[in-house]
Design a protein around this motif. Structure first.
Motif, PDB file in Angstrom:
ATOM      1  N   PHE A  13      58.478  44.833  45.597  1.00  0.00           N
ATOM      2  CA  PHE A  13      57.511  45.192  45.042  1.00  0.00           C
ATOM      3  C   PHE A  13      55.921  44.059  45.547  1.00  0.00           C
ATOM      4  O   PHE A  13      56.336  43.555  46.159  1.00  0.00           O
ATOM      5  N   GLU A  14      55.365  44.545  44.565  1.00  0.00           N
ATOM      6  CA  GLU A  14      54.275  44.189  45.019  1.00  0.00           C
ATOM      7  C   GLU A  14      52.727  43.681  43.455  1.00  0.00           C
ATOM      8  O   GLU A  14      53.570  44.922  43.094  1.00  0.00           O
ATOM      9  N   VAL A  15      52.449  42.857  43.403  1.00  0.00           N
ATOM     10  CA  VAL A  15      51.729  42.624  42.259  1.00  0.00           C
ATOM     11  C   VAL A  15      50.263  42.620  42.656  1.00  0.00           C
ATOM     12  O   VAL A  15      49.608  41.359  43.119  1.00  0.00           O
ATOM     13  N   TYR A  16      49.596  43.347  41.928  1.00  0.00           N
ATOM     14  CA  TYR A  16      48.160  43.140  42.228  1.00  0.00           C
ATOM     15  C   TYR A  16      47.067  42.416  40.745  1.00  0.00           C
ATOM     16  O   TYR A  16      47.571  43.177  39.155  1.00  0.00           O
ATOM     17  N   VAL A  17      46.118  42.070  40.647  1.00  0.00           N
ATOM     18  CA  VAL A  17      45.379  41.354  39.689  1.00  0.00           C
ATOM     19  C   VAL A  17      43.699  41.871  40.358  1.00  0.00           C
ATOM     20  O   VAL A  17      43.504  41.288  41.295  1.00  0.00           O
ATOM     21  N   PRO A  44      48.509  34.556  39.088  1.00  0.00           N
ATOM     22  CA  PRO A  44      47.157  34.404  38.713  1.00  0.00           C
ATOM     23  C   PRO A  44      46.549  34.687  38.210  1.00  0.00           C
ATOM     24  O   PRO A  44      46.331  36.269  38.845  1.00  0.00           O
ATOM     25  N   LEU A  45      45.925  34.343  36.972  1.00  0.00           N
ATOM     26  CA  LEU A  45      44.205  35.364  36.867  1.00  0.00           C
ATOM     27  C   LEU A  45      43.125  34.909  36.639  1.00  0.00           C
ATOM     28  O   LEU A  45      43.127  33.841  37.180  1.00  0.00           O
ATOM     29  N   GLU A  46      42.199  35.841  37.151  1.00  0.00           N
ATOM     30  CA  GLU A  46      40.789  35.341  36.376  1.00  0.00           C
ATOM     31  C   GLU A  46      40.626  35.404  34.938  1.00  0.00           C
ATOM     32  O   GLU A  46      40.412  36.011  34.488  1.00  0.00           O
ATOM     33  N   THR A  47      39.702  34.737  34.687  1.00  0.00           N
ATOM     34  CA  THR A  47      38.718  34.224  33.893  1.00  0.00           C
ATOM     35  C   THR A  47      38.474  35.809  32.850  1.00  0.00           C
ATOM     36  O   THR A  47      37.534  36.299  33.682  1.00  0.00           O
ATOM     37  N   GLY A  48      38.159  36.025  31.757  1.00  0.00           N
ATOM     38  CA  GLY A  48      37.840  37.530  31.120  1.00  0.00           C
ATOM     39  C   GLY A  48      39.090  38.453  31.066  1.00  0.00           C
ATOM     40  O   GLY A  48      39.999  38.333  31.287  1.00  0.00           O
ATOM     41  N   GLU A  49      38.674  39.695  31.886  1.00  0.00           N
ATOM     42  CA  GLU A  49      39.175  40.839  31.708  1.00  0.00           C
ATOM     43  C   GLU A  49      40.042  41.030  32.885  1.00  0.00           C
ATOM     44  O   GLU A  49      40.079  40.723  34.211  1.00  0.00           O
ATOM     45  N   ARG A  51      43.153  43.598  34.734  1.00  0.00           N
ATOM     46  CA  ARG A  51      43.373  45.296  35.437  1.00  0.00           C
ATOM     47  C   ARG A  51      45.273  44.072  36.125  1.00  0.00           C
ATOM     48  O   ARG A  51      45.200  43.996  37.646  1.00  0.00           O
ATOM     49  N   ILE A  52      46.410  44.769  35.625  1.00  0.00           N
ATOM     50  CA  ILE A  52      47.553  44.079  36.705  1.00  0.00           C
ATOM     51  C   ILE A  52      48.832  44.790  37.461  1.00  0.00           C
ATOM     52  O   ILE A  52      48.713  45.827  35.574  1.00  0.00           O
ATOM     53  N   SER A  53      49.336  45.710  38.452  1.00  0.00           N
ATOM     54  CA  SER A  53      49.523  46.528  38.434  1.00  0.00           C
ATOM     55  C   SER A  53      50.771  46.182  39.349  1.00  0.00           C
ATOM     56  O   SER A  53      50.560  44.953  40.026  1.00  0.00           O
ATOM     57  N   VAL A  67      48.898  47.134  33.222  1.00  0.00           N
ATOM     58  CA  VAL A  67      48.752  45.830  31.549  1.00  0.00           C
ATOM     59  C   VAL A  67      47.437  45.831  31.455  1.00  0.00           C
ATOM     60  O   VAL A  67      47.068  44.948  33.215  1.00  0.00           O
ATOM     61  N   THR A  68      47.027  45.808  30.780  1.00  0.00           N
ATOM     62  CA  THR A  68      45.757  44.444  31.261  1.00  0.00           C
ATOM     63  C   THR A  68      44.960  43.461  30.371  1.00  0.00           C
ATOM     64  O   THR A  68      45.930  43.597  28.864  1.00  0.00           O
ATOM     65  N   VAL A  69      45.381  42.047  30.892  1.00  0.00           N
ATOM     66  CA  VAL A  69      45.135  40.937  29.479  1.00  0.00           C
ATOM     67  C   VAL A  69      44.025  40.420  30.420  1.00  0.00           C
ATOM     68  O   VAL A  69      43.387  40.405  30.883  1.00  0.00           O
ATOM     69  N   TYR A  70      43.569  39.379  28.676  1.00  0.00           N
ATOM     70  CA  TYR A  70      42.450  39.046  28.382  1.00  0.00           C
ATOM     71  C   TYR A  70      42.609  37.469  28.866  1.00  0.00           C
ATOM     72  O   TYR A  70      43.618  37.123  28.124  1.00  0.00           O
ATOM     73  N   TYR A  71      41.890  36.666  29.548  1.00  0.00           N
ATOM     74  CA  TYR A  71      42.424  35.554  30.061  1.00  0.00           C
ATOM     75  C   TYR A  71      40.963  34.445  29.871  1.00  0.00           C
ATOM     76  O   TYR A  71      40.299  34.710  29.830  1.00  0.00           O
TER      77      TYR A  71
END
Length: 78
Positions: A13-17, A44-49, A51-53, A67-71
């Motif tokens: 599997f692969e995870v993209y932000v 790891p997330l960036e500040t703001g929006e 988009r995680i795949s 999914v889209t998350v806000y940090y």
């Protein structure tokens, strides 16, 4: 996030932000999995929006879950 049950083993599997690969190769490699599998990863997330795949690959191809998350914290992506 859940990847749908299947009858063929998931091979990797692969995870993209925000379109950037964030999970190291050694973590992406898994033993072949049939049916359900649960794995917890820190992404790891960036500040703001963000988009995680998540892409799961087997002998037929790939499945993608998004999914889209806000940090609100400090960016963890370098």
């Amino acid at each position: 996030m859940n990847i749908a049950e299947n009858t063929l083993a998931i091979q990797r599997f692969e995870v993209y932000v925000n379109s950037r690969l964030v999970i190291p190769q050694k973590v992406r490699k898994i033993h072949p999995i049939i049916a359900r599998h649960k794995r917890t990863l820190e992404v790891p997330l960036e500040t703001g929006e963000n988009r995680i795949s998540i892409l799961a690959f087997n002998d037929l191809g790939k499945t993608t879950t998004k999914v889209t998350v806000y940090y609100d914290g400090e960016s963890k992506i370098r």
